[in-house]
Motif scaffolding. Structure first.
Motif, PDB file in Angstrom:
ATOM      1  N   VAL A 107       0.857  -1.176   0.000  1.00  0.00           N
ATOM      2  CA  VAL A 107       0.000   0.000   0.000  1.00  0.00           C
ATOM      3  C   VAL A 107       0.900   1.234   0.000  1.00  0.00           C
ATOM      4  O   VAL A 107       1.726   1.411   0.899  1.00  0.00           O
ATOM      5  CB  VAL A 107      -0.940   0.001   1.222  1.00  0.00           C
ATOM      6  N   ASP A 108       0.775   2.064  -1.018  1.00  0.00           N
ATOM      7  CA  ASP A 108       1.699   3.181  -1.176  1.00  0.00           C
ATOM      8  C   ASP A 108       1.350   4.340  -0.243  1.00  0.00           C
ATOM      9  O   ASP A 108       0.403   4.263   0.543  1.00  0.00           O
ATOM     10  CB  ASP A 108       1.764   3.644  -2.640  1.00  0.00           C
ATOM     11  N   ARG A 109       2.120   5.413  -0.337  1.00  0.00           N
ATOM     12  CA  ARG A 109       1.965   6.522   0.606  1.00  0.00           C
ATOM     13  C   ARG A 109       0.650   7.272   0.406  1.00  0.00           C
ATOM     14  O   ARG A 109       0.262   8.075   1.255  1.00  0.00           O
ATOM     15  CB  ARG A 109       3.152   7.483   0.482  1.00  0.00           C
ATOM     16  N   PHE A 110      -0.021   7.007  -0.705  1.00  0.00           N
ATOM     17  CA  PHE A 110      -1.321   7.630  -0.950  1.00  0.00           C
ATOM     18  C   PHE A 110      -2.466   6.715  -0.517  1.00  0.00           C
ATOM     19  O   PHE A 110      -3.633   7.049  -0.710  1.00  0.00           O
ATOM     20  CB  PHE A 110      -1.466   7.969  -2.431  1.00  0.00           C
ATOM     21  N   GLY A 111      -2.113   5.573   0.062  1.00  0.00           N
ATOM     22  CA  GLY A 111      -3.130   4.637   0.504  1.00  0.00           C
ATOM     23  C   GLY A 111      -3.678   3.759  -0.596  1.00  0.00           C
ATOM     24  O   GLY A 111      -4.703   3.094  -0.414  1.00  0.00           O
ATOM     25  N   LYS A 112      -3.010   3.718  -1.739  1.00  0.00           N
ATOM     26  CA  LYS A 112      -3.464   2.902  -2.864  1.00  0.00           C
ATOM     27  C   LYS A 112      -2.610   1.636  -2.988  1.00  0.00           C
ATOM     28  O   LYS A 112      -1.428   1.638  -2.656  1.00  0.00           O
ATOM     29  CB  LYS A 112      -3.389   3.706  -4.166  1.00  0.00           C
TER      30      LYS A 112
END
Length: 235
Positions: A107-112
């Motif tokens: 899960v990336d830093r944008f929550g995706k």
């Protein structure tokens, strides 16, 4: 869950550990041909949620949601990992036939959800040989990526008490290395390394793990069904 949280979680667990040479397996502990069938997660299309508790810090928990699927590419076992707060951090898609990792999601830093780029795909041993896993995914900024490496080897077979029952376990020694890479400058940080011991219970899968100094020591506390999991997540 952000990549920042994933990175912080990985680095906090392993930063303080010193890299040691992995021990060889003695002849009396040689792996039998049915390692993958005996100690890997059982295949079931109905999700099972493994609840682990840190016995050093009693309030800290982790959850792994495990379930099987079949598609055009074969039969798979999915392991989703949730950190404190029951937030998804990453997931692994294992081929049940080879037990190699087909997909690694973070899960990336944008929550995706981000599909990591896999370079080497072995995380579960088929014999006593060393195995190696490597993947790359987004870092803390737009210009950085994290290169994650795992080196594993069977250490021993032993009995441990899991959920109040004597359980035959396969112990793995793991060295983890995390490198922060700046895409713009082509510079790499000094890799952070750490040693971990993992225990896979016969007929269960992962049941316990701890770092070298046992500053963090997670043990399987119970296995929840989907209804119990939903109820717990809704609190």
């Amino acid at each position: 869950m952000r990549t920042l949280a994933v990175s912080a979680l990985l680095l906090s667990i392993f930063f303080s550990c010193k890299e040691n040479k992995i021990k060889n397996v003695t002849s009396k502990n040689q792996a039998s041909p049915d390692i993958k069938e005996s100690f890997f997660y059982p295949y079931d299309t109905i999700p099972r949620i493994y609840q682990y508790r840190d016995i050093v810090h009693g309030m800290r928990e982790q959850f792994h949601r495990v379930y099987g699927i079949r598609d055009a590419f074969g039969t798979h076992v999915i392991v989703e990992k949730y950190a404190d707060g029951r937030r998804l951090t990453e997931a692994y898609n294992y081929s049940l036939d080879s037990l190699c990792v087909m997909d690694h999601m973070v899960v990336d830093r944008f929550g995706k959800n981000e599909k990591a780029l896999i370079y080497q795909n072995e995380l579960f041993p088929k014999d006593t040989s060393d195995i190696y896993f490597a993947s790359k995914f987004s870092g803390l900024t737009d210009s950085t990526v994290l290169f994650y490496e795992s080196f594993r080897k069977i250490n021993a077979f032993e009995d441990r008490t899991i959920m109040n029952q004597k359980t035959r376990c396969m112990k793995l020694n793991e060295v983890i290395r995390i490198t922060n890479m700046d895409v713009s400058s082509k510079m790499e940080s000094q890799p952070k390394t750490g040693n971990v011991s993992l225990y896979f219970g016969k007929g269960l899968g992962l049941v316990e793990w701890h770092d070298e100094n046992k500053a963090r020591h997670f043990v399987l506390e119970r296995i929840l069904n989907q209804r119990e999991w939903i109820k717990l997540m809704s609190r």
